[in-house]
Design a protein around this motif. Structure first.
Motif, PDB file in Angstrom:
ATOM      1  N   ASN A 194       0.541  -1.272   0.117  1.00  0.00           N
ATOM      2  CA  ASN A 194       0.164  -0.052  -0.025  1.00  0.00           C
ATOM      3  C   ASN A 194       1.386   1.166  -0.082  1.00  0.00           C
ATOM      4  O   ASN A 194       1.308   1.717   0.764  1.00  0.00           O
ATOM      5  CB  ASN A 194      -0.788   0.035   0.831  1.00  0.00           C
ATOM      6  N   THR A 195       1.150   1.614  -1.143  1.00  0.00           N
ATOM      7  CA  THR A 195       1.382   3.349  -1.233  1.00  0.00           C
ATOM      8  C   THR A 195       1.067   4.691  -0.764  1.00  0.00           C
ATOM      9  O   THR A 195      -0.001   4.597  -1.406  1.00  0.00           O
ATOM     10  CB  THR A 195       2.343   3.373  -2.675  1.00  0.00           C
ATOM     11  N   PRO A 196       1.807   5.400   0.061  1.00  0.00           N
ATOM     12  CA  PRO A 196       1.141   6.368   0.110  1.00  0.00           C
ATOM     13  C   PRO A 196       0.665   7.770  -1.008  1.00  0.00           C
ATOM     14  O   PRO A 196       0.215   8.708  -1.221  1.00  0.00           O
ATOM     15  CB  PRO A 196       1.674   7.436   1.208  1.00  0.00           C
ATOM     16  N   HIS A 197       1.616   7.161  -2.084  1.00  0.00           N
ATOM     17  CA  HIS A 197       1.455   7.689  -3.459  1.00  0.00           C
ATOM     18  C   HIS A 197      -0.200   7.924  -4.101  1.00  0.00           C
ATOM     19  O   HIS A 197      -0.364   6.404  -3.731  1.00  0.00           O
ATOM     20  CB  HIS A 197       2.622   7.398  -4.310  1.00  0.00           C
ATOM     21  N   SER A 198      -0.016   8.171  -5.429  1.00  0.00           N
ATOM     22  CA  SER A 198      -0.862   8.255  -6.659  1.00  0.00           C
ATOM     23  C   SER A 198      -0.853   8.086  -7.791  1.00  0.00           C
ATOM     24  O   SER A 198       0.222   8.940  -7.965  1.00  0.00           O
ATOM     25  CB  SER A 198      -1.777   8.572  -5.752  1.00  0.00           C
ATOM     26  N   GLU A 199      -1.393   8.395  -8.215  1.00  0.00           N
ATOM     27  CA  GLU A 199      -0.976   7.931  -9.900  1.00  0.00           C
ATOM     28  C   GLU A 199      -2.493   8.272 -10.429  1.00  0.00           C
ATOM     29  O   GLU A 199      -3.527   6.522  -9.773  1.00  0.00           O
ATOM     30  CB  GLU A 199      -0.271   6.965 -10.750  1.00  0.00           C
ATOM     31  N   THR A 200      -3.468   8.728 -11.435  1.00  0.00           N
ATOM     32  CA  THR A 200      -4.427   9.256 -11.635  1.00  0.00           C
ATOM     33  C   THR A 200      -4.477   9.314 -12.988  1.00  0.00           C
ATOM     34  O   THR A 200      -3.240  10.364 -13.343  1.00  0.00           O
ATOM     35  CB  THR A 200      -5.541   9.994 -11.353  1.00  0.00           C
ATOM     36  N   THR A 201      -5.564   8.983 -14.573  1.00  0.00           N
ATOM     37  CA  THR A 201      -5.070   9.467 -15.838  1.00  0.00           C
ATOM     38  C   THR A 201      -6.077   9.883 -16.334  1.00  0.00           C
ATOM     39  O   THR A 201      -7.603   9.196 -15.273  1.00  0.00           O
ATOM     40  CB  THR A 201      -4.710   8.564 -16.197  1.00  0.00           C
ATOM     41  N   THR A 202      -6.622  11.065 -16.524  1.00  0.00           N
ATOM     42  CA  THR A 202      -8.220  12.049 -16.781  1.00  0.00           C
ATOM     43  C   THR A 202      -7.608  12.557 -18.522  1.00  0.00           C
ATOM     44  O   THR A 202      -6.320  13.420 -18.313  1.00  0.00           O
ATOM     45  CB  THR A 202      -8.438  13.406 -16.386  1.00  0.00           C
ATOM     46  N   ASP A 203      -8.311  12.100 -18.933  1.00  0.00           N
ATOM     47  CA  ASP A 203      -8.476  12.726 -20.316  1.00  0.00           C
ATOM     48  C   ASP A 203      -6.759  13.013 -20.487  1.00  0.00           C
ATOM     49  O   ASP A 203      -6.183  14.143 -21.362  1.00  0.00           O
ATOM     50  CB  ASP A 203      -8.924  14.740 -20.062  1.00  0.00           C
ATOM     51  N   GLY A 204      -6.207  11.869 -20.970  1.00  0.00           N
ATOM     52  CA  GLY A 204      -5.056  11.770 -21.266  1.00  0.00           C
ATOM     53  C   GLY A 204      -4.126  11.978 -20.586  1.00  0.00           C
ATOM     54  O   GLY A 204      -2.311  12.449 -21.036  1.00  0.00           O
ATOM     55  N   ILE A 249      -1.676  12.097 -13.747  1.00  0.00           N
ATOM     56  CA  ILE A 249      -0.562  12.558 -12.698  1.00  0.00           C
ATOM     57  C   ILE A 249      -0.042  11.815 -11.909  1.00  0.00           C
ATOM     58  O   ILE A 249      -0.477  10.446 -10.879  1.00  0.00           O
ATOM     59  CB  ILE A 249      -1.760  13.713 -11.978  1.00  0.00           C
ATOM     60  N   HIS A 250       1.214  11.619 -11.718  1.00  0.00           N
ATOM     61  CA  HIS A 250       1.394  10.920  -9.788  1.00  0.00           C
ATOM     62  C   HIS A 250       1.803  11.868  -8.860  1.00  0.00           C
ATOM     63  O   HIS A 250       2.813  12.807  -9.253  1.00  0.00           O
ATOM     64  CB  HIS A 250       2.858  10.064 -10.338  1.00  0.00           C
ATOM     65  N   ALA A 251       1.347  11.103  -7.636  1.00  0.00           N
ATOM     66  CA  ALA A 251       1.798  12.641  -6.472  1.00  0.00           C
ATOM     67  C   ALA A 251       2.492  11.886  -5.533  1.00  0.00           C
ATOM     68  O   ALA A 251       1.756  10.390  -5.635  1.00  0.00           O
ATOM     69  CB  ALA A 251       0.502  12.717  -6.888  1.00  0.00           C
ATOM     70  N   TYR A 296       6.010  17.431  -1.432  1.00  0.00           N
ATOM     71  CA  TYR A 296       5.405  16.686  -2.320  1.00  0.00           C
ATOM     72  C   TYR A 296       6.543  16.621  -4.207  1.00  0.00           C
ATOM     73  O   TYR A 296       6.326  18.167  -4.215  1.00  0.00           O
ATOM     74  CB  TYR A 296       4.036  16.988  -2.306  1.00  0.00           C
ATOM     75  N   LYS A 297       6.257  16.257  -4.481  1.00  0.00           N
ATOM     76  CA  LYS A 297       6.435  16.282  -5.880  1.00  0.00           C
ATOM     77  C   LYS A 297       5.476  15.268  -6.978  1.00  0.00           C
ATOM     78  O   LYS A 297       4.380  14.717  -6.637  1.00  0.00           O
ATOM     79  CB  LYS A 297       7.791  15.183  -6.223  1.00  0.00           C
ATOM     80  N   PHE A 333      -3.227  11.598  -2.184  1.00  0.00           N
ATOM     81  CA  PHE A 333      -2.380  11.005  -1.403  1.00  0.00           C
ATOM     82  C   PHE A 333      -1.669  11.204   0.237  1.00  0.00           C
ATOM     83  O   PHE A 333      -1.860  11.868   0.396  1.00  0.00           O
ATOM     84  CB  PHE A 333      -1.081  11.255  -2.723  1.00  0.00           C
ATOM     85  N   PHE A 334      -0.900  10.816   0.761  1.00  0.00           N
ATOM     86  CA  PHE A 334      -0.744  10.722   2.450  1.00  0.00           C
ATOM     87  C   PHE A 334       0.348  11.448   2.217  1.00  0.00           C
ATOM     88  O   PHE A 334       1.505  11.219   2.132  1.00  0.00           O
ATOM     89  CB  PHE A 334      -0.977   9.599   2.820  1.00  0.00           C
TER      90      PHE A 334
END
Length: 137
Positions: free
Chosen positions: A1-11, A14-16, A36-37, A121-122
């Motif tokens: 379980n990662t505190p990071h996030s990755e989402t894709t919207t309309d191409g 975003i990795h956070a 945060y990066k 993201f956390f």
């Protein structure tokens, strides 16, 4: 379980990720600072330019702060297809952990505006260190 996030919207992907900065923090004053990066990548076939941001930052006591602004770190990155842009910023919160999420507004060359989600993201002291190279294209 990662505190990071990755989402894709309309191409736009975003990795956070965030990292606790003990040297900048003052727990006795309820000030916990996180770096945060964000890395954004255009996985679409059309260019898109970032024009604004909207953050929702929530600490572990449920206090919610919303931040809206133009661009990111004073820039308005335009991403050609396949191009990425990264930046590092900072967020102080009043508790030892919290969450961040939000959205960016992008615009296409034809003037179409669209929202790109930044997945939650956390902000946690135990998050693995970020690779904090300087922002680059």
């Amino acid at each position: 379980n990662t505190p990071h996030s990755e989402t894709t919207t309309d191409g736009i992907r975003i990795h956070a990720a965030a990292q606790f900065l003990p040297g900048e923090s003052e727990p006795q004053n309820k000030r916990y600072v996180f770096a945060y990066k964000i890395t954004m990548t255009n996985v679409d076939s059309a260019p898109a330019k970032l024009v604004s941001r909207h953050w929702v930052i929530v600490d572990s006591e449920g206090r919610r702060e919303e931040v809206r602004g133009r661009g990111v770190v004073g820039e308005y990155p335009k991403l050609a297809p396949g191009e990425s842009y990264s930046y590092v910023s900072y967020s102080p919160i009043g508790t030892k952990w919290g969450t961040m999420e939000g959205s960016y507004t992008f615009v296409r060359d034809d003037g179409t505006r669209f929202q790109v989600a930044i997945g939650r993201f956390f902000l946690v002291p135990t998050a693995p260190p970020l690779v904090l190279e300087s922002p680059s294209r």
